[in-house]
Design a protein around this motif. Structure first.
Motif, PDB file in Angstrom:
ATOM      1  N   TYR A 208      14.962  47.986-148.658  1.00 54.74           N
ATOM      2  CA  TYR A 208      15.446  47.281-147.717  1.00 54.74           C
ATOM      3  C   TYR A 208      16.669  47.239-146.839  1.00 54.74           C
ATOM      4  CZ  TYR A 208      11.958  44.251-150.061  1.00 54.74           C
ATOM      5  OH  TYR A 208      10.458  44.021-150.491  1.00 54.74           O
ATOM      6  N   HIS A 209      16.830  46.801-145.923  1.00 58.05           N
ATOM      7  CA  HIS A 209      18.061  47.144-145.209  1.00 58.05           C
ATOM      8  C   HIS A 209      18.260  45.855-143.975  1.00 58.05           C
ATOM      9  CE1 HIS A 209      14.975  49.019-142.388  1.00 58.05           C
ATOM     10  NE2 HIS A 209      15.685  48.424-141.320  1.00 58.05           N
TER      11      HIS A 209
ATOM     12  N   SER B  25      16.812  52.435-140.212  1.00 60.78           N
ATOM     13  CA  SER B  25      16.215  52.653-141.287  1.00 60.78           C
ATOM     14  C   SER B  25      16.089  54.040-141.941  1.00 60.78           C
ATOM     15  CB  SER B  25      14.771  52.414-140.874  1.00 60.78           C
ATOM     16  OG  SER B  25      14.172  53.237-140.401  1.00 60.78           O
TER      17      SER B  25
ATOM     18  N   VAL C 186      17.064  40.389-152.724  1.00 58.82           N
ATOM     19  CA  VAL C 186      17.804  41.010-151.984  1.00 58.82           C
ATOM     20  C   VAL C 186      18.682  40.541-151.123  1.00 58.82           C
ATOM     21  CG1 VAL C 186      16.819  42.493-149.749  1.00 58.82           C
ATOM     22  CG2 VAL C 186      15.478  42.181-151.757  1.00 58.82           C
TER      23      VAL C 186
ATOM     24  N   SER D 113       9.549  49.811-139.914  1.00 57.76           N
ATOM     25  CA  SER D 113      10.392  48.724-140.722  1.00 57.76           C
ATOM     26  C   SER D 113       9.969  47.410-139.906  1.00 57.76           C
ATOM     27  CB  SER D 113      11.823  49.138-140.639  1.00 57.76           C
ATOM     28  OG  SER D 113      12.236  49.247-139.448  1.00 57.76           O
TER      29      SER D 113
ATOM     30  N   LEU E 230      16.947  40.487-142.923  1.00 62.44           N
ATOM     31  CA  LEU E 230      16.353  41.319-143.861  1.00 62.44           C
ATOM     32  C   LEU E 230      14.918  42.191-143.284  1.00 62.44           C
ATOM     33  CD1 LEU E 230      16.382  39.727-147.030  1.00 62.44           C
ATOM     34  CD2 LEU E 230      18.174  41.167-146.448  1.00 62.44           C
ATOM     35  N   SER E 231      15.063  43.337-143.300  1.00 61.71           N
ATOM     36  CA  SER E 231      13.915  44.188-143.086  1.00 61.71           C
ATOM     37  C   SER E 231      13.304  44.961-144.178  1.00 61.71           C
ATOM     38  CB  SER E 231      14.190  45.033-141.633  1.00 61.71           C
ATOM     39  OG  SER E 231      14.259  44.318-140.421  1.00 61.71           O
ATOM     40  N   CYS E 232      11.961  45.139-144.319  1.00 63.73           N
ATOM     41  CA  CYS E 232      11.440  46.099-144.991  1.00 63.73           C
ATOM     42  C   CYS E 232      11.573  47.644-144.512  1.00 63.73           C
ATOM     43  CB  CYS E 232      10.032  45.609-145.402  1.00 63.73           C
ATOM     44  SG  CYS E 232       9.297  46.656-146.827  1.00 63.73           S
ATOM     45  N   ASN E 233      12.096  48.455-145.405  1.00 59.89           N
ATOM     46  CA  ASN E 233      12.312  49.786-145.047  1.00 59.89           C
ATOM     47  C   ASN E 233      10.955  50.581-145.196  1.00 59.89           C
ATOM     48  OD1 ASN E 233      13.200  52.917-145.629  1.00 59.89           O
ATOM     49  ND2 ASN E 233      15.007  51.834-144.556  1.00 59.89           N
TER      50      ASN E 233
ATOM     51  N   GLN F  35       8.597  53.374-148.924  1.00 62.18           N
ATOM     52  CA  GLN F  35       8.060  52.577-149.824  1.00 62.18           C
ATOM     53  C   GLN F  35       7.013  53.313-150.596  1.00 62.18           C
ATOM     54  OE1 GLN F  35       5.199  49.704-146.881  1.00 62.18           O
ATOM     55  NE2 GLN F  35       7.545  49.623-146.797  1.00 62.18           N
TER      56      GLN F  35
ATOM     57  N   LEU G  25      12.959  38.716-152.213  1.00 61.56           N
ATOM     58  CA  LEU G  25      13.700  38.532-151.101  1.00 61.56           C
ATOM     59  C   LEU G  25      14.990  37.775-151.633  1.00 61.56           C
ATOM     60  CD1 LEU G  25      11.334  38.293-148.149  1.00 61.56           C
ATOM     61  CD2 LEU G  25      12.545  40.357-149.172  1.00 61.56           C
TER      62      LEU G  25
ATOM     63  N   THR H 114      18.408  44.088-140.665  1.00 66.13           N
ATOM     64  CA  THR H 114      17.568  44.106-139.447  1.00 66.13           C
ATOM     65  C   THR H 114      18.317  44.715-138.455  1.00 66.13           C
ATOM     66  OG1 THR H 114      15.965  42.228-140.036  1.00 66.13           O
ATOM     67  CG2 THR H 114      16.257  42.736-137.883  1.00 66.13           C
TER      68      THR H 114
END
Length: 292
Positions: free
Chosen positions: A241-242, A248, A102, A255, A110-113, A116, A99, A244
């Motif tokens: 990642y994108h 998404s 990132v 996410s 940050l958000s996990c898309n 994956q 991160l 928040t």
């Protein structure tokens, strides 16, 4: 690890960046061990059902799966991050070392898309009659597997191998600077691929990447995977990642925040909640995952 100004400029100019040695062998070992246990559990179940004769327990992580797959392809059915939902993998999605990189490109919210994947590219000699695009993934852009309403979202791919990804083991090739052209029309044949009539005339670059390093790509960067000519499985993890609050590209999949300077309590740290989120959307029949 933080990206240097020069690295950020390279990413912004070329549309991709290879960052060496972001994660150590010790950082990756819990994930590798967990994948190994999942494969072992699957193998033992198949053996009990009479579908496997040998477990290949003495073979290392880099080779065991290939031997099992050769004997019974069912071993790989549904083998992905969002299906086996392992604790170590969940922790890896929010790794501080990852991160920190990132954040240099997307900021501190940050958000996990939800797009994956865990990928096992088999040695060609073990692949048998599987479709060619399993080995030679066609030219595509990652935005092609997101919904059109996410065009304004900056969704960045972070691809990391669990073994050295070389020309021999089957690394990626990328087209530098082409991301500036935006979305290119794709076709749904032999895997989602850029329409050959729209494929840019650009000189591809071999994106070799050692274990623990990252290939970072803009969502419009054309890339493809080349075949595995080695005798090991080329394992890799493909994360995105994108920011928040941004779309998404897969709004019906979960996410979740992995870092937040403004609201640290919003970060998801409970693996059971993560599993619940995925299990609540397991039925995706009828949903379109790709644009074409």
């Amino acid at each position: 690890m933080r990206l240097t100004v020069e690295q950020i400029i390279t990413y912004q100019t070329e549309g991709y960046l290879i960052v060496p040695d972001v994660l150590s062998a010790d950082d990756l070992q819990p994930v590798i061990d967990e994948i190994g246990r999942e494969i072992d559990d699957r193998a033992r179940k198949l053996k009990a059902e009479g579908k496997l004769q040998a477990l290949y327990e003495d073979e290392p992580f880099e080779k065991r799966y290939a031997s099992l797959y050769r004997d019974c392809r069912e071993i790989g059915r549904g083998l992905d991050i969002m299906t086996y939902l392992g604790e170590a993998m969940f922790r890896h999605l929010g790794s501080d070392k990852l991160l920190d990189v990132v954040e240099c490109l997307l900021g501190s919210e940050l958000s996990c898309n939800p797009i994956q994947h865990l990928r096992a590219k088999l040695p060609k000699k073990y692949a048998g009659d599987e479709p060619d695009y399993f080995q030679n993934v066609p030219w595509h852009q990652d935005c092609a597997v997101t919904s059109p309403d996410s065009e304004a979202s900056e969704i960045i791919t972070f691809w990391m191998p669990l073994v050295d990804a070389t020309a021999e083991t089957g690394c990626m090739e990328v087209m530098p600077r082409v991301f500036k052209q935006g979305y290119l029309d794709h076709r749904a044949e032999g895997g989602t691929m850029i329409d050959p009539d729209k494929l840019p005339e650009a000189e591809p670059v071999l994106a070799e990447c050692t274990k623990g390093s990252l290939v970072i790509m803009n969502k419009y960067t054309p890339h493809r995977g080349i075949g595995n000519r080695s005798d090991i499985v080329r394992w890799s993890i493909d994360l995105r990642y994108h920011k928040t609050g941004a779309n998404s590209g897969r709004e019906f999949q979960p996410s979740f925040p992995v870092r937040s300077a403004s609201d640290p309590a919003s970060v998801l740290t409970d693996a059971e909640e993560w599993r619940r989120l995925w299990q609540s959307v397991k039925d995706e029949k009828g949903r379109k995952l790709h644009r074409v």
